[in-house]
Design a protein around this motif. Structure first.
Motif, PDB file in Angstrom:
ATOM      1  N   LEU A 234       0.807  -1.230   0.000  1.00 17.43           N
ATOM      2  CA  LEU A 234       0.000   0.000   0.000  1.00 17.43           C
ATOM      3  C   LEU A 234       0.837   1.276   0.000  1.00 17.43           C
ATOM      4  CD1 LEU A 234      -2.707  -1.180   2.524  1.00 17.43           C
ATOM      5  CD2 LEU A 234      -3.051  -0.714   0.115  1.00 17.43           C
ATOM      6  N   MET A 235       2.161   1.127   0.033  1.00 19.23           N
ATOM      7  CA  MET A 235       3.024   2.307   0.134  1.00 19.23           C
ATOM      8  C   MET A 235       2.779   3.299  -1.004  1.00 19.23           C
ATOM      9  SD  MET A 235       4.831   3.532   2.324  1.00 19.23           S
ATOM     10  CE  MET A 235       4.474   2.660   3.761  1.00 19.23           C
ATOM     11  N   SER A 236       2.497   2.784  -2.209  1.00 16.17           N
ATOM     12  CA  SER A 236       2.332   3.688  -3.359  1.00 16.17           C
ATOM     13  C   SER A 236       1.118   4.603  -3.190  1.00 16.17           C
ATOM     14  CB  SER A 236       2.190   2.872  -4.647  1.00 16.17           C
ATOM     15  OG  SER A 236       1.071   2.017  -4.552  1.00 16.17           O
ATOM     16  N   VAL A 237       0.123   4.146  -2.409  1.00  7.60           N
ATOM     17  CA  VAL A 237      -1.085   4.955  -2.187  1.00  7.60           C
ATOM     18  C   VAL A 237      -0.795   6.095  -1.212  1.00  7.60           C
ATOM     19  CG1 VAL A 237      -3.443   4.872  -1.259  1.00  7.60           C
ATOM     20  CG2 VAL A 237      -2.566   2.962  -2.596  1.00  7.60           C
ATOM     21  N   PHE A 238       0.151   5.842  -0.278  1.00 12.01           N
ATOM     22  CA  PHE A 238       0.380   6.786   0.815  1.00 12.01           C
ATOM     23  C   PHE A 238       1.495   7.787   0.559  1.00 12.01           C
ATOM     24  CE2 PHE A 238      -0.853   2.924   3.511  1.00 12.01           C
ATOM     25  CZ  PHE A 238      -2.196   3.264   3.453  1.00 12.01           C
ATOM     26  N   ILE A 239       2.051   7.831  -0.661  1.00  3.33           N
ATOM     27  CA  ILE A 239       3.275   8.622  -0.877  1.00  3.33           C
ATOM     28  C   ILE A 239       3.174  10.072  -0.352  1.00  3.33           C
ATOM     29  CG2 ILE A 239       4.796   9.608  -2.655  1.00  3.33           C
ATOM     30  CD1 ILE A 239       4.493   6.903  -4.136  1.00  3.33           C
ATOM     31  N   PRO A 240       2.117  10.840  -0.691  1.00  8.96           N
ATOM     32  CA  PRO A 240       2.106  12.255  -0.251  1.00  8.96           C
ATOM     33  C   PRO A 240       2.112  12.406   1.271  1.00  8.96           C
ATOM     34  CG  PRO A 240       0.383  11.825  -1.874  1.00  8.96           C
ATOM     35  CD  PRO A 240       0.920  10.502  -1.461  1.00  8.96           C
ATOM     36  N   ILE A 241       1.252  11.633   1.948  1.00 10.90           N
ATOM     37  CA  ILE A 241       1.157  11.779   3.414  1.00 10.90           C
ATOM     38  C   ILE A 241       2.371  11.157   4.099  1.00 10.90           C
ATOM     39  CG2 ILE A 241      -0.284   9.690   3.662  1.00 10.90           C
ATOM     40  CD1 ILE A 241      -0.722  12.820   5.782  1.00 10.90           C
ATOM     41  N   SER A 242       2.917  10.077   3.508  1.00  9.91           N
ATOM     42  CA  SER A 242       4.079   9.410   4.103  1.00  9.91           C
ATOM     43  C   SER A 242       5.264  10.352   4.204  1.00  9.91           C
ATOM     44  CB  SER A 242       4.495   8.203   3.267  1.00  9.91           C
ATOM     45  OG  SER A 242       3.505   7.219   3.302  1.00  9.91           O
ATOM     46  N   LEU A 243       5.473  11.131   3.158  1.00 13.93           N
ATOM     47  CA  LEU A 243       6.620  12.030   3.142  1.00 13.93           C
ATOM     48  C   LEU A 243       6.544  13.057   4.274  1.00 13.93           C
ATOM     49  CD1 LEU A 243       6.893  12.568  -0.708  1.00 13.93           C
ATOM     50  CD2 LEU A 243       8.359  11.144   0.719  1.00 13.93           C
ATOM     51  N   LYS A 244       5.321  13.318   4.748  1.00 15.37           N
ATOM     52  CA  LYS A 244       5.153  14.308   5.816  1.00 15.37           C
ATOM     53  C   LYS A 244       5.339  13.699   7.207  1.00 15.37           C
ATOM     54  CE  LYS A 244       1.791  16.776   3.014  1.00 15.37           C
ATOM     55  NZ  LYS A 244       0.358  16.939   2.786  1.00 15.37           N
ATOM     56  N   ILE A 245       4.795  12.496   7.431  1.00 11.10           N
ATOM     57  CA  ILE A 245       4.758  12.011   8.829  1.00 11.10           C
ATOM     58  C   ILE A 245       5.544  10.725   9.087  1.00 11.10           C
ATOM     59  CG2 ILE A 245       2.506  13.096   9.257  1.00 11.10           C
ATOM     60  CD1 ILE A 245       1.405  10.144   9.261  1.00 11.10           C
ATOM     61  N   ASN A 246       6.207  10.181   8.079  1.00 12.34           N
ATOM     62  CA  ASN A 246       6.903   8.915   8.324  1.00 12.34           C
ATOM     63  C   ASN A 246       8.045   9.026   9.324  1.00 12.34           C
ATOM     64  OD1 ASN A 246       5.290   7.300   6.838  1.00 12.34           O
ATOM     65  ND2 ASN A 246       6.810   6.739   5.315  1.00 12.34           N
ATOM     66  N   PHE A 247       8.579  10.226   9.516  1.00 13.24           N
ATOM     67  CA  PHE A 247       9.692  10.373  10.471  1.00 13.24           C
ATOM     68  C   PHE A 247       9.258   9.930  11.877  1.00 13.24           C
ATOM     69  CE2 PHE A 247       7.401  14.334  10.927  1.00 13.24           C
ATOM     70  CZ  PHE A 247       7.505  14.642  12.285  1.00 13.24           C
ATOM     71  N   ILE A 248       7.962  10.056  12.175  1.00 12.95           N
ATOM     72  CA  ILE A 248       7.449   9.636  13.495  1.00 12.95           C
ATOM     73  C   ILE A 248       7.601   8.126  13.645  1.00 12.95           C
ATOM     74  CG2 ILE A 248       5.398   9.509  14.974  1.00 12.95           C
ATOM     75  CD1 ILE A 248       4.378  12.024  13.514  1.00 12.95           C
ATOM     76  N   TYR A 249       7.200   7.391  12.599  1.00 17.35           N
ATOM     77  CA  TYR A 249       7.251   5.923  12.685  1.00 17.35           C
ATOM     78  C   TYR A 249       8.679   5.409  12.689  1.00 17.35           C
ATOM     79  CZ  TYR A 249       2.313   6.320  11.727  1.00 17.35           C
ATOM     80  OH  TYR A 249       0.998   6.653  11.814  1.00 17.35           O
ATOM     81  N   VAL A 250       9.544   6.051  11.908  1.00 11.18           N
ATOM     82  CA  VAL A 250      10.952   5.635  11.911  1.00 11.18           C
ATOM     83  C   VAL A 250      11.538   5.859  13.306  1.00 11.18           C
ATOM     84  CG1 VAL A 250      13.248   6.014  10.930  1.00 11.18           C
ATOM     85  CG2 VAL A 250      11.248   6.137   9.457  1.00 11.18           C
ATOM     86  N   SER A 251      11.207   6.996  13.911  1.00 19.11           N
ATOM     87  CA  SER A 251      11.716   7.299  15.258  1.00 19.11           C
ATOM     88  C   SER A 251      11.217   6.277  16.270  1.00 19.11           C
ATOM     89  CB  SER A 251      11.269   8.698  15.705  1.00 19.11           C
ATOM     90  OG  SER A 251      11.570   9.644  14.711  1.00 19.11           O
ATOM     91  N   ILE A 252       9.908   5.987  16.222  1.00 18.99           N
ATOM     92  CA  ILE A 252       9.339   5.021  17.175  1.00 18.99           C
ATOM     93  C   ILE A 252       9.999   3.657  17.005  1.00 18.99           C
ATOM     94  CG2 ILE A 252       7.254   3.704  17.770  1.00 18.99           C
ATOM     95  CD1 ILE A 252       5.631   6.224  17.131  1.00 18.99           C
ATOM     96  N   SER A 253      10.165   3.228  15.743  1.00 23.88           N
ATOM     97  CA  SER A 253      10.689   1.878  15.529  1.00 23.88           C
ATOM     98  C   SER A 253      12.155   1.762  15.957  1.00 23.88           C
ATOM     99  CB  SER A 253      10.499   1.431  14.079  1.00 23.88           C
ATOM    100  OG  SER A 253      11.091   2.339  13.202  1.00 23.88           O
ATOM    101  N   LEU A 254      12.952   2.820  15.747  1.00 21.45           N
ATOM    102  CA  LEU A 254      14.366   2.750  16.126  1.00 21.45           C
ATOM    103  C   LEU A 254      14.563   2.897  17.633  1.00 21.45           C
ATOM    104  CD1 LEU A 254      16.174   4.658  13.242  1.00 21.45           C
ATOM    105  CD2 LEU A 254      15.955   2.212  13.581  1.00 21.45           C
ATOM    106  N   VAL A 255      13.896   3.886  18.243  1.00 21.33           N
ATOM    107  CA  VAL A 255      14.019   4.053  19.699  1.00 21.33           C
ATOM    108  C   VAL A 255      13.414   2.837  20.406  1.00 21.33           C
ATOM    109  CG1 VAL A 255      13.369   5.489  21.671  1.00 21.33           C
ATOM    110  CG2 VAL A 255      13.976   6.560  19.508  1.00 21.33           C
ATOM    111  N   GLY A 256      12.257   2.374  19.888  1.00 22.87           N
ATOM    112  CA  GLY A 256      11.634   1.163  20.448  1.00 22.87           C
ATOM    113  C   GLY A 256      12.536  -0.041  20.319  1.00 22.87           C
ATOM    114  N   GLY A 257      13.252  -0.145  19.194  1.00 23.95           N
ATOM    115  CA  GLY A 257      14.183  -1.263  18.991  1.00 23.95           C
ATOM    116  C   GLY A 257      15.264  -1.285  20.056  1.00 23.95           C
ATOM    117  N   VAL A 258      15.765  -0.103  20.434  1.00 21.59           N
ATOM    118  CA  VAL A 258      16.794  -0.030  21.493  1.00 21.59           C
ATOM    119  C   VAL A 258      16.191  -0.447  22.833  1.00 21.59           C
ATOM    120  CG1 VAL A 258      18.384   1.501  22.731  1.00 21.59           C
ATOM    121  CG2 VAL A 258      18.057   1.783  20.284  1.00 21.59           C
TER     122      VAL A 258
END
Length: 445
Positions: A234-258
């Protein structure tokens, strides 16, 4: 073309109810796996089309992993067959699960995907509640059920909304991009729960600890991959909104991973440690997908396959110790190298794969994902280095605590492991370390 494999699995169901057909069923599942391998193609496009079933490279790899892990689940569950504990029903549940997974990955329509995605929850729940071995399995089952259900109902609404917008739910026609935050959250939340993303991961350790070995294998091997697969589709559907808010999910997944890696280091239960390590690894996968670049998607696919084989193998090892000792505690599982030295080799090989040592596929996945995340932001280097370091720490902790030290229990069976167990472990480790020779397959799509 895809229907023939579906019908093959469906016609195994009557066989599961005949007496003494446990191993015949298992041989047939391996046969189906090898037949499916022969359908492999280099093309990145959809192949083997039949009505709304078809495979591209992503689906092919996931279906192959499902077949392989389900075949190995039968080998791991021999104790059910020996004790005669409803093994016919177990086989039936396993085949229903395999059908739902096959249809989930092979479907080319989003609604059909959703239907079978939800259907796969029921056999997993039956496995945990029916063959788990502690009273808490009911609570674990309820956790699994409600976490998934609460997140999946908004997805259904989002699917209907998308159909209204674009007039098609076929993946092939996903050209309409949506720039709505609510739509993105409704559609993605169920995948975050399934992966599981840190904050919505609490069902996973519970489900793993209470599940029988087969339940843990299918959860770690395939069910967690449903989330990553859905996000990739589904990534291709979310491109415009993903570019705005994906930094939140990357942050959660990396800090959560630690954080999760630190939780692993203080676990007293072998299965719980392996379950939490899954959260850390799938956090990397989520981070890779969320960077929205080609390396991220390729690395995530490699990591999902590697984690599926490696985690499943570690759960098998934990079960082999549990069957002999009757406990999963690190305080009782000590000094196993004195009792089963040849089994310690497998503990070492799978623990080293878990910490992404060469030549495992985990290493390829981590290298590609580190490339992807560091190119996205240099700040990721801090958390990636911590995750990599702590994955080595808890993998070595798992190995050294269980294998070294003074033998604690006098009640240990001195039976040195059967051919079946070594075969089972070999069939997890061998593809995991052989596939590194064919890394180019994973970057074709």
């Amino acid at each position: 073309m895809m229907m023939k494999f579906l019908l093959l699995i469906v016609f195994l169901i009557p066989l599961s109810f005949s007496k003494k057909s446990f191993w015949i069923n298992q041989c047939m599942m391996f046969l189906i796996t090898f037949m499916f391998v022969s359908q492999f193609s280099f093309s990145g496009d959809y192949l083997n089309l039949s009505y709304f079933w078809g495979v591209d490279l992503l689906s092919f790899v996931m279906i192959l992993l499902s077949f392989w892990v389900c075949s190995l689940m039968v080998i791991a569950s021999e104790s059910l067959f020996k004790t005669g504990y409803y093994y016919n029903l177990f086989m039936f549940v396993l085949l229903v699960l395999l059908i739902s997974l096959y249809c989930t990955f092979a479907s080319m329509n989003l609604f059909v995907f959703y239907l079978f995605f939800e259907m796969s929850l029921i056999p997993t729940l039956v496995l945990i509640i029916g063959w788990g071995y502690q009273p808490e399995r009911i609570q674990a089952g309820i956790y699994l059920l409600f976490y998934t259900l609460i997140a999946s109902l908004p997805m259904m609404v989002a699917i209907f909304f998308y159909y209204k917008m674009s007039d098609s739910l076929d993946y092939y026609f996903f050209f309409y991009e949506v720039d709505l935050l609510m739509f993105y959250l409704c559609m993605s939340l169920v995948f975050f729960v399934k992966m599981p993303m840190y904050f919505v991961h609490l069902w996973l350790p519970k489900a793993h600890v209470e599940a029988p070995v087969s339940g843990s294998m299918i959860l770690a091997g395939v069910m967690l991959k449903l989330g990553g697969y859905g996000l990739m589709r589904l990534m291709s559907v979310f491109i415009p909104i993903s570019l705005k808010i994906n930094f939140i999910y990357v942050s959660i997944s990396l800090v959560g991973g630690v954080y999760v890696s630190l939780i692993c280091v203080r676990q007293g239960d072998i299965k719980s440690l392996i379950a939490y390590s899954s959260v850390a690894h799938m956090g990397l996968v989520l981070g890779g997908i969320m960077t929205m670049n080609f390396f991220g998607l390729s690395g995530s696919l490699v990591m999902m396959v590697a984690h599926g084989l490696c985690s499943s193998g570690l759960f098998c090892l934990a079960n082999i110790s549990y069957e002999r000792l009757g406990s999963r505690s690190f305080y009782l599982n000590k000094g196993l190298i004195n009792l089963m030295p040849s089994m310690s080799l497998w503990w070492f090989l799978l623990s080293s794969s878990n910490m992404a040592a060469p030549p495992s596929l985990n290493l390829v996945g981590e290298i590609i994902l580190i490339n992807s995340l560091v190119s996205w932001s240099l700040w990721c280097m801090i958390f990636l280095s911590l995750i990599s370091f702590f994955s080595a720490v808890y993998s070595l902790y798992l190995y050294s605590y269980s294998q070294h030290g003074k033998i604690f229990s006098a009640s240990y069976s001195y039976f040195l492991g059967s051919v079946r167990e070594y075969l089972l472990l070999f069939m997890h480790w061998f593809p995991l370390n052989l596939l590194i020779l064919k890394g180019e397959y994973f970057v074709l799509w």
